[in-house]
Write a protein that holds these residues in place. Sequence first.
Motif, PDB file in Angstrom:
ATOM      1  N   LEU A 292       0.838  -1.197   0.000  1.00 46.87           N
ATOM      2  CA  LEU A 292       0.000   0.000   0.000  1.00 46.87           C
ATOM      3  C   LEU A 292       0.874   1.249   0.000  1.00 46.87           C
ATOM      4  O   LEU A 292       1.984   1.241   0.530  1.00 46.87           O
ATOM      5  CB  LEU A 292      -0.922   0.011   1.216  1.00 46.87           C
ATOM      6  CG  LEU A 292      -1.866  -1.189   1.359  1.00 46.87           C
ATOM      7  CD1 LEU A 292      -2.617  -1.133   2.685  1.00 46.87           C
ATOM      8  CD2 LEU A 292      -2.852  -1.245   0.192  1.00 46.87           C
ATOM      9  N   LEU A 293       0.358   2.311  -0.575  1.00 44.29           N
ATOM     10  CA  LEU A 293       1.108   3.553  -0.692  1.00 44.29           C
ATOM     11  C   LEU A 293       0.219   4.721  -0.306  1.00 44.29           C
ATOM     12  O   LEU A 293      -0.964   4.755  -0.659  1.00 44.29           O
ATOM     13  CB  LEU A 293       1.595   3.740  -2.142  1.00 44.29           C
ATOM     14  CG  LEU A 293       2.480   4.952  -2.425  1.00 44.29           C
ATOM     15  CD1 LEU A 293       3.927   4.625  -2.071  1.00 44.29           C
ATOM     16  CD2 LEU A 293       2.386   5.349  -3.901  1.00 44.29           C
ATOM     17  N   LEU A 294       0.789   5.663   0.445  1.00 47.28           N
ATOM     18  CA  LEU A 294       0.137   6.953   0.647  1.00 47.28           C
ATOM     19  C   LEU A 294       0.741   7.891  -0.386  1.00 47.28           C
ATOM     20  O   LEU A 294       1.908   8.273  -0.288  1.00 47.28           O
ATOM     21  CB  LEU A 294       0.352   7.469   2.065  1.00 47.28           C
ATOM     22  CG  LEU A 294      -0.401   6.717   3.163  1.00 47.28           C
ATOM     23  CD1 LEU A 294      -0.104   7.325   4.527  1.00 47.28           C
ATOM     24  CD2 LEU A 294      -1.904   6.735   2.909  1.00 47.28           C
ATOM     25  N   ALA A 295      -0.035   8.235  -1.407  1.00 45.44           N
ATOM     26  CA  ALA A 295       0.479   8.960  -2.559  1.00 45.44           C
ATOM     27  C   ALA A 295       0.213  10.454  -2.448  1.00 45.44           C
ATOM     28  O   ALA A 295      -0.865  10.881  -2.031  1.00 45.44           O
ATOM     29  CB  ALA A 295      -0.149   8.423  -3.834  1.00 45.44           C
ATOM     30  N   THR A 296       1.208  11.208  -2.850  1.00 43.97           N
ATOM     31  CA  THR A 296       1.077  12.666  -2.942  1.00 43.97           C
ATOM     32  C   THR A 296       1.158  13.141  -4.388  1.00 43.97           C
ATOM     33  O   THR A 296       0.783  14.266  -4.689  1.00 43.97           O
ATOM     34  CB  THR A 296       2.186  13.357  -2.128  1.00 43.97           C
ATOM     35  OG1 THR A 296       3.465  12.933  -2.631  1.00 43.97           O
ATOM     36  CG2 THR A 296       2.080  12.996  -0.653  1.00 43.97           C
ATOM     37  N   HIS A 297       1.659  12.248  -5.285  1.00 41.13           N
ATOM     38  CA  HIS A 297       1.839  12.596  -6.693  1.00 41.13           C
ATOM     39  C   HIS A 297       1.329  11.462  -7.580  1.00 41.13           C
ATOM     40  O   HIS A 297       1.315  10.295  -7.172  1.00 41.13           O
ATOM     41  CB  HIS A 297       3.314  12.846  -7.021  1.00 41.13           C
ATOM     42  CG  HIS A 297       3.881  14.074  -6.408  1.00 41.13           C
ATOM     43  ND1 HIS A 297       4.099  14.189  -5.040  1.00 41.13           N
ATOM     44  CD2 HIS A 297       4.312  15.249  -6.962  1.00 41.13           C
ATOM     45  CE1 HIS A 297       4.619  15.382  -4.783  1.00 41.13           C
ATOM     46  NE2 HIS A 297       4.761  16.037  -5.925  1.00 41.13           N
ATOM     47  N   ALA A 298       0.923  11.808  -8.786  1.00 42.97           N
ATOM     48  CA  ALA A 298       0.563  10.838  -9.830  1.00 42.97           C
ATOM     49  C   ALA A 298       1.205  11.287 -11.132  1.00 42.97           C
ATOM     50  O   ALA A 298       1.086  12.460 -11.513  1.00 42.97           O
ATOM     51  CB  ALA A 298      -0.951  10.745  -9.986  1.00 42.97           C
ATOM     52  N   ALA A 299       1.911  10.368 -11.789  1.00 46.88           N
ATOM     53  CA  ALA A 299       2.619  10.677 -13.040  1.00 46.88           C
ATOM     54  C   ALA A 299       3.535  11.890 -12.878  1.00 46.88           C
ATOM     55  O   ALA A 299       3.669  12.717 -13.777  1.00 46.88           O
ATOM     56  CB  ALA A 299       1.615  10.926 -14.177  1.00 46.88           C
ATOM     57  N   GLY A 300       4.164  12.006 -11.715  1.00 46.82           N
ATOM     58  CA  GLY A 300       5.111  13.081 -11.463  1.00 46.82           C
ATOM     59  C   GLY A 300       4.493  14.417 -11.117  1.00 46.82           C
ATOM     60  O   GLY A 300       5.216  15.392 -10.910  1.00 46.82           O
TER      61      GLY A 300
END
Length: 346
Positions: A292-300
Amino acid sequence: MALLLPRRAGRRTNVGLLALLLLAGGTGVLAFAVGAPGPARLVVAAHGAAGLGLLLLVPWKALVVRRAWQRRPAGSGGVSLGVATLLTLATGALHAGGGTGPWSWSAGVPVLHVHVALGVATGALLVVHAWGRRQRPRATDLGRRSLLRAGALGVGAGALWGAGEGLLRLTGAPGAQRRATGSFERGTDDPAAMPVTQWISDAVPGSPAAVLVLAAPGRRVRVPVADLDQGDVVRAALDCTGGWYAVQDWRGVRLDRLLASLDRELPDGGSVDVVSVTGFRRRLPLSEAGGLLLATHAAGRPLSPGHGAPVRLVAPGRRGFWWVKWVARVEVVDAPWWLQSPFPLQ
């Protein structure tokens, strides 16, 4: 080989229709819950075959209706159920084919959502219609002849579904490109092109959390959201129950690395609650934290508010409603992950 002789159309026809309707409804619900390609493909195939299998019984059902009308004029309940069933089949076929023009997203509403709404209405009408026509089980229902008929109906339904899938591929229709879950690609490697959708009543908050609360038994820390971009990257497909998917390189911090900062021994067999600033929440197995990931960005690019900024959960292999947006709290709990509603109630 005929599935049923017209002169004997009646109870067996109705039982066959009921079984197919129940199978179509059950697999339809299950299709929203299954995200892994293998199981999803089986569930979607069973759903499509059950729906198309209803068409095989139309000649026999027409004979049943004609006989009933000769004895007594029918009320509007059976007609409403028939119309709702046909409209459900039509919108399902339209979605599977990829939609045409404005039909794919009419007035901003995916045709899949129209299909689901009609399916729910069909289920309600089915309950009303069948309530006064209850049939007691008979020993012959499990007899050799009945099982052979049921098997022939299943083979016919599967063949009809397979022929439809083959036709989509032969003609190059958009439906041939849909994912195992039945979803269509929209916005891969281009987050701005992804539709902005929320689950039921959830909405983009006016003030997203600037601090993430990380908790476990006996320990609670506050992590600035700005510190969550630690360079971990996961390429995963966000597969929305609205009928679309998009593959992105999601960047942020792996959940297991973040939980390690608690400096606590985590419970074996425990779970982790991921909670949005809106109150939306999902509980996942602690054993899956490494994926699992806590994401702050998508595709940079930094996430947009509609896609969960400043931080959202990325849960590969699970449908979109598991990907909690606007995460405000992550809490380790000593409770099984399955002890929750299969679908969020918010």
